[in-house]
Write a protein that holds these residues in place. Structure first.
Motif, PDB file in Angstrom:
ATOM      1  N   ILE A   1      17.277  70.116  24.353  1.00 60.80           N
ATOM      2  CA  ILE A   1      17.418  69.945  22.901  1.00 60.80           C
ATOM      3  C   ILE A   1      17.276  71.300  22.219  1.00 60.80           C
ATOM      4  CG2 ILE A   1      16.430  68.887  20.834  1.00 60.80           C
ATOM      5  CD1 ILE A   1      15.517  66.578  22.573  1.00 60.80           C
ATOM      6  N   VAL A   2      16.289  72.096  22.681  1.00 62.16           N
ATOM      7  CA  VAL A   2      16.072  73.415  22.079  1.00 62.16           C
ATOM      8  C   VAL A   2      17.313  74.286  22.264  1.00 62.16           C
ATOM      9  CG1 VAL A   2      14.718  75.543  22.245  1.00 62.16           C
ATOM     10  CG2 VAL A   2      13.571  73.318  22.327  1.00 62.16           C
ATOM     11  N   VAL A   3      17.880  74.276  23.484  1.00 63.84           N
ATOM     12  CA  VAL A   3      19.073  75.094  23.754  1.00 63.84           C
ATOM     13  C   VAL A   3      20.232  74.643  22.863  1.00 63.84           C
ATOM     14  CG1 VAL A   3      20.842  75.643  25.462  1.00 63.84           C
ATOM     15  CG2 VAL A   3      18.435  75.708  26.102  1.00 63.84           C
ATOM     16  N   LEU A   4      20.474  73.324  22.825  1.00 65.66           N
ATOM     17  CA  LEU A   4      21.592  72.813  22.015  1.00 65.66           C
ATOM     18  C   LEU A   4      21.388  73.132  20.532  1.00 65.66           C
ATOM     19  CD1 LEU A   4      22.428  69.316  23.592  1.00 65.66           C
ATOM     20  CD2 LEU A   4      23.683  71.461  23.785  1.00 65.66           C
ATOM     21  N   SER A   5      20.145  72.956  20.056  1.00 70.73           N
ATOM     22  CA  SER A   5      19.878  73.221  18.639  1.00 70.73           C
ATOM     23  C   SER A   5      20.064  74.698  18.326  1.00 70.73           C
ATOM     24  CB  SER A   5      18.453  72.795  18.278  1.00 70.73           C
ATOM     25  OG  SER A   5      18.251  71.452  18.618  1.00 70.73           O
ATOM     26  N   ALA A   6      19.619  75.560  19.243  1.00 74.50           N
ATOM     27  CA  ALA A   6      19.770  77.003  19.032  1.00 74.50           C
ATOM     28  C   ALA A   6      21.253  77.362  18.959  1.00 74.50           C
ATOM     29  CB  ALA A   6      19.092  77.781  20.162  1.00 74.50           C
ATOM     30  N   VAL A   7      22.043  76.804  19.874  1.00 73.95           N
ATOM     31  CA  VAL A   7      23.487  77.074  19.879  1.00 73.95           C
ATOM     32  C   VAL A   7      24.101  76.595  18.564  1.00 73.95           C
ATOM     33  CG1 VAL A   7      25.679  76.493  20.976  1.00 73.95           C
ATOM     34  CG2 VAL A   7      23.697  77.017  22.376  1.00 73.95           C
ATOM     35  N   LEU A   8      23.678  75.408  18.135  1.00 69.00           N
ATOM     36  CA  LEU A   8      24.179  74.842  16.878  1.00 69.00           C
ATOM     37  C   LEU A   8      23.881  75.775  15.707  1.00 69.00           C
ATOM     38  CD1 LEU A   8      23.502  71.047  16.494  1.00 69.00           C
ATOM     39  CD2 LEU A   8      24.771  72.444  14.909  1.00 69.00           C
ATOM     40  N   TYR A   9      22.642  76.264  15.691  1.00 69.42           N
ATOM     41  CA  TYR A   9      22.227  77.151  14.606  1.00 69.42           C
ATOM     42  C   TYR A   9      23.063  78.424  14.615  1.00 69.42           C
ATOM     43  CZ  TYR A   9      19.212  79.884  11.596  1.00 69.42           C
ATOM     44  OH  TYR A   9      18.746  80.650  10.577  1.00 69.42           O
ATOM     45  N   ILE A  10      23.277  78.979  15.814  1.00 68.59           N
ATOM     46  CA  ILE A  10      24.064  80.213  15.943  1.00 68.59           C
ATOM     47  C   ILE A  10      25.505  79.957  15.503  1.00 68.59           C
ATOM     48  CG2 ILE A  10      24.944  81.927  17.587  1.00 68.59           C
ATOM     49  CD1 ILE A  10      22.054  82.302  17.224  1.00 68.59           C
TER      50      ILE A  10
ATOM     51  N   ARG B   1      22.778  64.770  28.393  1.00 70.56           N
ATOM     52  CA  ARG B   1      23.297  63.696  27.541  1.00 70.56           C
ATOM     53  C   ARG B   1      22.216  63.186  26.592  1.00 70.56           C
ATOM     54  NH1 ARG B   1      26.130  60.120  31.926  1.00 70.56           N
ATOM     55  NH2 ARG B   1      25.460  61.748  33.318  1.00 70.56           N
ATOM     56  N   ASP B   2      20.989  63.053  27.128  1.00 71.08           N
ATOM     57  CA  ASP B   2      19.870  62.651  26.268  1.00 71.08           C
ATOM     58  C   ASP B   2      19.665  63.670  25.150  1.00 71.08           C
ATOM     59  OD1 ASP B   2      19.502  60.492  27.834  1.00 71.08           O
ATOM     60  OD2 ASP B   2      17.635  61.154  28.778  1.00 71.08           O
ATOM     61  N   ALA B   3      19.706  64.950  25.549  1.00 70.63           N
ATOM     62  CA  ALA B   3      19.495  66.021  24.567  1.00 70.63           C
ATOM     63  C   ALA B   3      20.597  66.002  23.505  1.00 70.63           C
ATOM     64  CB  ALA B   3      19.458  67.369  25.268  1.00 70.63           C
ATOM     65  N   ALA B   4      21.842  65.707  23.942  1.00 70.45           N
ATOM     66  CA  ALA B   4      22.951  65.654  22.988  1.00 70.45           C
ATOM     67  C   ALA B   4      22.701  64.567  21.952  1.00 70.45           C
ATOM     68  CB  ALA B   4      24.266  65.392  23.722  1.00 70.45           C
ATOM     69  N   ALA B   5      22.210  63.406  22.405  1.00 68.92           N
ATOM     70  CA  ALA B   5      21.950  62.296  21.475  1.00 68.92           C
ATOM     71  C   ALA B   5      20.915  62.712  20.426  1.00 68.92           C
ATOM     72  CB  ALA B   5      21.469  61.069  22.248  1.00 68.92           C
ATOM     73  N   VAL B   6      19.834  63.348  20.875  1.00 69.55           N
ATOM     74  CA  VAL B   6      18.767  63.724  19.943  1.00 69.55           C
ATOM     75  C   VAL B   6      19.228  64.848  19.019  1.00 69.55           C
ATOM     76  CG1 VAL B   6      16.432  64.662  19.757  1.00 69.55           C
ATOM     77  CG2 VAL B   6      16.952  62.981  21.509  1.00 69.55           C
ATOM     78  N   THR B   7      19.941  65.841  19.584  1.00 61.60           N
ATOM     79  CA  THR B   7      20.413  66.955  18.755  1.00 61.60           C
ATOM     80  C   THR B   7      21.378  66.446  17.687  1.00 61.60           C
ATOM     81  OG1 THR B   7      20.250  68.315  20.730  1.00 61.60           O
ATOM     82  CG2 THR B   7      21.337  69.299  18.833  1.00 61.60           C
ATOM     83  N   ALA B   8      22.228  65.481  18.048  1.00 64.37           N
ATOM     84  CA  ALA B   8      23.148  64.900  17.066  1.00 64.37           C
ATOM     85  C   ALA B   8      22.360  64.264  15.932  1.00 64.37           C
ATOM     86  CB  ALA B   8      24.054  63.865  17.735  1.00 64.37           C
TER      87      ALA B   8
END
Lengths: 367, 110
Positions: free
Chosen positions: A293-302, A98-105
């Motif tokens: 955050i890295v995983v979420l950002s990578a998924v977002l980029y893909i 959830r923390d990672a989601a907030a930062v990735t957003a």
């Protein structure tokens, strides 16, 4: 988790364990089976409760029973696995996502705001030079697109930085509408920009979804003052290198000075320097968050790359018919983000397991 | 608070009890409806102990088996009281509404 400390417990355990070590005289088949079953619990839990639980299990067993009751087995396995995964660490793990989601957003909102501001600025520069905005829109109206985008995403970023969770989510949802409006606007004119607009809608929807999922701490809380400063510094750096780039390639540069950095340098630094600072900002969110955050950002980029790929394949399909290879390509591309997410999550879990067991071993070595 | 937790606290509110005694007491209290199993019981006991709502009272060895007695702490007492209040309020509301239905239904068909 279960550091029961008691002076007598060691003696009790030795006394209790004595018949067992004798090799089955005092231990029934049932007891041995229950004891084996209790291995589903982590060592710490066993050390604290095994003898006690065995007592409870044996007290509850009717005489003559040789097999553990099925309901007991299921209950023990469930409770044991829960203890092994760790109730606390389970919720902590949830918190990490959830923390990672907030930062990735927030990062995605910054990217959207940055893209809009970049377009808007270049549009304004051309405008100021007396161009009729033919390249950027129908006589000035064209600036409505980047202006609307810049305003809404700057608002989203502001709300996130101020730590207004609900406001961030609501504004991001408005951002989806703005992006959809932009896409509708462009698709009537040029299919190319409409493709980028599709990316914008997807990214905006993801920002909204991530903000909704970030039910724990706000991005402001997760990043802290240090993280926010680093992100601000990265934004300023990106803006500066961008400005130098423009200045260098402009037909009539606004600033000419021998002290300006070389265009090659700013072009190279334009991506890596802000990127490194963002990475530092992500790093300070701490263990258990930064990897996510890295995983979420990578998924977002893909996902963004996949949107363009799929759109391209669909365009090809429309022109020359959908055959198996095109359909296969579309399905594969659409599955790619899921695979990256699965790989990222698995990798993180393995990594955390490994570091946790390593720190446990280290603890054991010092004891 | 989930039902097993509430029942474990209630069992310990009377006197310090060991694990199996808690199971027996909970079963008696609920007329045999709830029979806690070892995994569920110790998940609750461990959590309550970590939260400071119960603590170890004493340990005994009976027939070469370890019996650890648990007792309610002050925090546990307050927590149980708060939960009891909550349940009572809810039950009262339900009761009031059921009573209000009765005249209008008037022994309605099932």
């Amino acid at each position: 988790m279960t550091e029961l400390t008691s002076g007598s417990i060691g003696a009790v355990r030795r006394a209790v364990a004595a018949p067992e070590s004798g090799g089955g005289v005092g231990m029934t088949v049932l007891e041995r089976r229950y004891r084996r079953l209790l291995r589903v619990y982590p060592a710490g839990h066993r050390a604290a409760y095994e003898e006690e639980m065995l007592g409870v299990l044996m007290s509850g067993a009717e005489p003559g029973r040789r097999l553990p009751a099925l309901a007991d087995v299921l209950d023990l396995v469930r409770a044991g696995l829960t203890a092994r995964l760790g109730r606390a660490s389970l919720t902590q793990r949830g918190m990490g996502w959830r923390d990672a989601a907030a930062v990735t957003a927030l990062l995605a909102a910054i990217a959207l705001a940055g893209a809009a501001v970049t377009t808007l600025t270049s549009g304004l520069v051309v405008w100021a030079r007396g161009d009729r905005m033919s390249a950027y829109g129908v006589d000035g109206l064209m600036l409505a697109d980047p202006t609307a985008r810049a305003v809404i995403w700057l608002l989203v970023v502001t709300a996130a930085v101020l730590g207004l969770r609900r406001m961030t989510m609501v504004l991001a949802a408005v951002g989806v509408l703005v992006q959809a409006g932009v896409a509708g606007f462009w698709s009537g004119l040029l299919p190319g920009p409409a493709l980028f607009a599709a990316q914008g809608i997807v990214l905006a929807a993801i920002v909204t979804g991530l903000s909704a999922a970030a039910s724990g701490r706000t991005a402001r809380a997760v990043l802290g003052a240090r993280g926010l400063m680093l992100l601000a510094a990265a934004t300023v750096l990106a803006a500066l290198t961008r400005a130098f780039d423009w200045n260098a390639i402009a037909p009539e540069p606004l600033i000419t000075s021998p002290y300006l950095p070389h265009p090659m340098l700013t072009e190279m630094m334009g991506f890596w320097l802000p990127g490194l600072v963002v990475a530092a900002g992500v790093w300070v969110t701490g263990r258990g968050v930064r990897g996510r955050i890295v995983v979420l950002s990578a998924v977002l980029y893909i996902i963004l790359a996949a949107v363009v790929e799929v759109a391209g394949s669909v365009t090809v399909g429309i022109h020359s018919g959908f055959d198996m290879s095109i359909l296969g390509q579309i399905v594969l591309t659409a599955l790619l983000p899921v695979m990256v997410l699965a790989a990222g999550v698995t990798g993180l879990l393995v990594w955390e397991r490994w570091t946790a067991s390593r720190s446990l071993r280290r603890l054991g070595a010092t004891e | 608070m989930r039902e097993p937790t509430f029942l474990v606290l209630t069992a310990l509110a009377e006197e310090p009890r060991h694990g199996y005694a808690v199971i027996e007491d909970v079963s008696a209290m609920t007329g045999g409806r709830v029979r806690l199993r070892a995994g569920t019981l110790y998940a609750a006991l461990d959590r309550l102990r970590v939260e400071g709502l119960i603590e170890v009272d004493r340990e005994e060895v009976v027939q070469s088996r370890l019996r650890r007695y648990y007792r309610l702490t002050g925090a546990g007492e307050r927590s149980l009281a708060a939960e009891t209040d909550r349940l009572r309020t809810q039950a009262a509301i339900a009761e009031r509404r059921l009573r209000a239905r009765r005249p209008e239904i008037g022994g309605a068909p099932a």
